[in-house]
Design a protein around this motif. Structure first.
Motif: not given
Length: 212
Positions: A82, A88-89, A91-93, A151, A155-156, A161, A163-164
């Protein structure tokens, strides 16, 4: 650590990726969903919900892949899955949740078994069901990836992260349901970037149970 897992379970796959990215070794214990081993009394004692994955560590039994992955992030913070910044966290979540909340739960095995056996859907209807929800989620995720001009290959940012971790098993599922991935080039590029990393590659190389 003991990991109860099924080779084709998307939630199990994402946890295996996270464990590999963290550099953590586990004793792999396959649970054969196809023979309904997860409904047997011995496994229900481990997880009353009769679902994989399960991570057993010391005296703890952890269930639900989002909770386990967050636990790993807190317990083993390096390498981080993360970002450091709160915005940003979030967004990734959110990207992970598109898959973990809105795609995967309505395309997982128990839902598909209900469609087949209770509602009488054939393979074409089941694949159409899966394609509907995968397409809706991937369209949204593709837009988010395309809008992030900073990016890198993932994913980020420039490293994997959560997300991937969530995305790659869902891409594999999309291929299994014969969904053309061409409409989502950003997603395909992320999947390709992850595929060359040992953590993702080794997470896919797991023991398959009998009667696969």
């Amino acid at each position: 650590m003991k990991l109860y897992s099924f080779f084709r379970s998307g939630s199990s796959h994402r946890l295996r990726i996270a464990l590999r990215l963290k550099g953590l070794e586990t004793e792999y214990l396959p649970v054969n969903l196809r023979t309904e081993q997860h409904f047997e009394a011995q496994f229900k004692e481990i997880n009353p919900q009769s679902m994989v994955p399960v991570l057993a560590h010391d005296s703890k039994v952890l269930t639900q892949s989002p909770a386990i992955i967050e636990w790993l992030e807190e317990r083993y913070p390096t390498p981080a899955l993360l970002p450091a910044n709160a915005d940003d966290r979030a967004h990734v979540r959110a990207m992970a949740a598109i898959i973990g909340c809105d795609i995967h739960p309505i395309n997982n095995r128990r839902i598909l078994e209900y469609l087949r056996h209770q509602l009488g859907c054939d393979d074409a209807a089941v694949n159409a069901w899966c394609a509907t929800w995968i397409t809706a989620g991937f369209d949204a995720l593709e837009a988010l990836l395309g809008a992030d001009k900073k990016r890198g290959d993932f994913c980020f940012g420039h490293a994997p992260t959560i997300a991937d971790v969530y995305l790659v098993p869902q891409v594999e599922s999309a291929r299994r349901f014969q969904i053309d991935l061409a409409p989502w080039p950003h997603i395909c590029n992320v999947d390709s970037a992850c595929a060359v990393l040992d953590a993702f590659r080794l997470a896919a190389l797991v023991m398959q149970p009998d009667a696969v």
